[in-house]
Design a protein around this motif. Structure first.
Motif, PDB file in Angstrom:
ATOM      1  N   VAL A  44      -1.109 -11.075   7.030  1.00  0.00           N
ATOM      2  CA  VAL A  44      -0.058 -11.232   5.679  1.00  0.00           C
ATOM      3  C   VAL A  44      -0.585  -9.493   5.848  1.00  0.00           C
ATOM      4  O   VAL A  44      -1.465  -9.239   5.692  1.00  0.00           O
ATOM      5  N   THR A  45       0.285  -8.856   5.153  1.00  0.00           N
ATOM      6  CA  THR A  45       1.151  -8.003   4.561  1.00  0.00           C
ATOM      7  C   THR A  45       0.560  -7.025   3.269  1.00  0.00           C
ATOM      8  O   THR A  45       1.793  -7.976   2.823  1.00  0.00           O
ATOM      9  N   LEU A  46      -0.203  -6.657   2.626  1.00  0.00           N
ATOM     10  CA  LEU A  46      -0.404  -6.423   1.412  1.00  0.00           C
ATOM     11  C   LEU A  46       0.137  -5.406   0.207  1.00  0.00           C
ATOM     12  O   LEU A  46       0.154  -5.263   0.381  1.00  0.00           O
ATOM     13  N   ASN A  47       1.193  -4.575   1.998  1.00  0.00           N
ATOM     14  CA  ASN A  47       1.882  -3.180   1.487  1.00  0.00           C
ATOM     15  C   ASN A  47       2.305  -3.618   0.174  1.00  0.00           C
ATOM     16  O   ASN A  47       3.451  -4.609   0.786  1.00  0.00           O
ATOM     17  N   GLY A  48       2.434  -2.795  -0.768  1.00  0.00           N
ATOM     18  CA  GLY A  48       4.281  -2.877  -1.956  1.00  0.00           C
ATOM     19  C   GLY A  48       3.471  -3.864  -3.255  1.00  0.00           C
ATOM     20  O   GLY A  48       3.819  -3.598  -3.742  1.00  0.00           O
ATOM     21  N   ARG A  93      -5.661 -12.354   9.692  1.00  0.00           N
ATOM     22  CA  ARG A  93      -5.594 -10.647   9.769  1.00  0.00           C
ATOM     23  C   ARG A  93      -4.631 -10.057   8.340  1.00  0.00           C
ATOM     24  O   ARG A  93      -3.460 -10.632   7.576  1.00  0.00           O
ATOM     25  N   LEU A  94      -5.327  -9.582   7.422  1.00  0.00           N
ATOM     26  CA  LEU A  94      -4.960  -9.297   6.261  1.00  0.00           C
ATOM     27  C   LEU A  94      -5.056  -7.656   6.223  1.00  0.00           C
ATOM     28  O   LEU A  94      -5.844  -6.903   6.430  1.00  0.00           O
ATOM     29  N   ARG A  95      -3.602  -7.414   6.236  1.00  0.00           N
ATOM     30  CA  ARG A  95      -3.190  -5.590   6.240  1.00  0.00           C
ATOM     31  C   ARG A  95      -2.695  -5.040   4.916  1.00  0.00           C
ATOM     32  O   ARG A  95      -2.037  -5.712   4.205  1.00  0.00           O
ATOM     33  N   GLY A  96      -3.277  -4.060   4.651  1.00  0.00           N
ATOM     34  CA  GLY A  96      -3.225  -3.665   3.526  1.00  0.00           C
ATOM     35  C   GLY A  96      -4.398  -3.679   2.637  1.00  0.00           C
ATOM     36  O   GLY A  96      -3.979  -4.432   1.181  1.00  0.00           O
ATOM     37  N   LEU A  97      -5.113  -4.625   2.617  1.00  0.00           N
ATOM     38  CA  LEU A  97      -6.037  -5.517   1.362  1.00  0.00           C
ATOM     39  C   LEU A  97      -6.643  -4.002   0.486  1.00  0.00           C
ATOM     40  O   LEU A  97      -6.808  -4.256  -0.444  1.00  0.00           O
ATOM     41  N   TRP A  98      -6.632  -3.032   1.295  1.00  0.00           N
ATOM     42  CA  TRP A  98      -7.007  -2.033   0.041  1.00  0.00           C
ATOM     43  C   TRP A  98      -6.263  -1.030  -0.911  1.00  0.00           C
ATOM     44  O   TRP A  98      -6.272   0.163  -1.275  1.00  0.00           O
TER      45      TRP A  98
END
Length: 159
Positions: A44-48, A93-98
């Protein structure tokens, strides 16, 4: 955390979070580990993401959550319990959590922690130990397959 260490966790059927401050394997390395073990892999990509509505929409789309997903924290917890039910475990895999707004990080991590905890309870069920306070509406304990979470960038070290 090395690729070998993650492979060892998967082989042992263990879930959890890659420890704080440690960088996990790349997505390609995780896919290979999962392919070798039969585990499911989700990224999961959380950017944005700027608000809860966007977070829930992103999670629904990227995790392939069912149409009945209610786009709230309880519904997310319920759907994560059924993530890849045919697999012996799941690497997420969590991308961009922070990079998501801070008020969304804590409840998301809490829901994921709950899901990780359900897998620990599965070990108790398989060993014939009762699970205090756990169960579905019909009183039968519900436990999920192990979930291993890799945050990219890694969870910060607490001071």
């Amino acid at each position: 955390m090395t690729t070998a260490a993650v492979r060892d966790l998967v082989t042992a059927g263990r879930g959890g979070w890659v420890p704080r401050g440690l960088v996990g394997p790349t997505a390609d390395e995780l896919r290979t580990i999962c392919a070798d073990s039969g585990w499911a892999f989700a990224e999961v990509t959380l950017n944005g993401v700027v608000d809860k509505k966007g977070l829930m929409r992103t999670l629904a789309q990227q995790l392939g959550l069912p149409d009945h997903f209610g786009h709230n924290w309880d519904a997310l917890a319920d759907c994560l319990a059924d993530l890849a039910p045919e697999a012996p475990g799941v690497v997420l895999r969590l991308r961009g959590l922070w990079r998501i707004p801070e008020p969304l990080v804590e409840p998301l991590v809490e829901v994921l922690d709950e899901r990780v905890g359900a897998a620990i309870h599965r070990d108790d069920l398989e060993a014939g130990r009762p699970i205090a306070g756990e169960g579905s509406d019909d009183g039968v304990p519900h436990a999920s397959a192990p979930l291993l979470i890799v945050a990219d960038p890694p969870l910060p070290v607490r001071r």
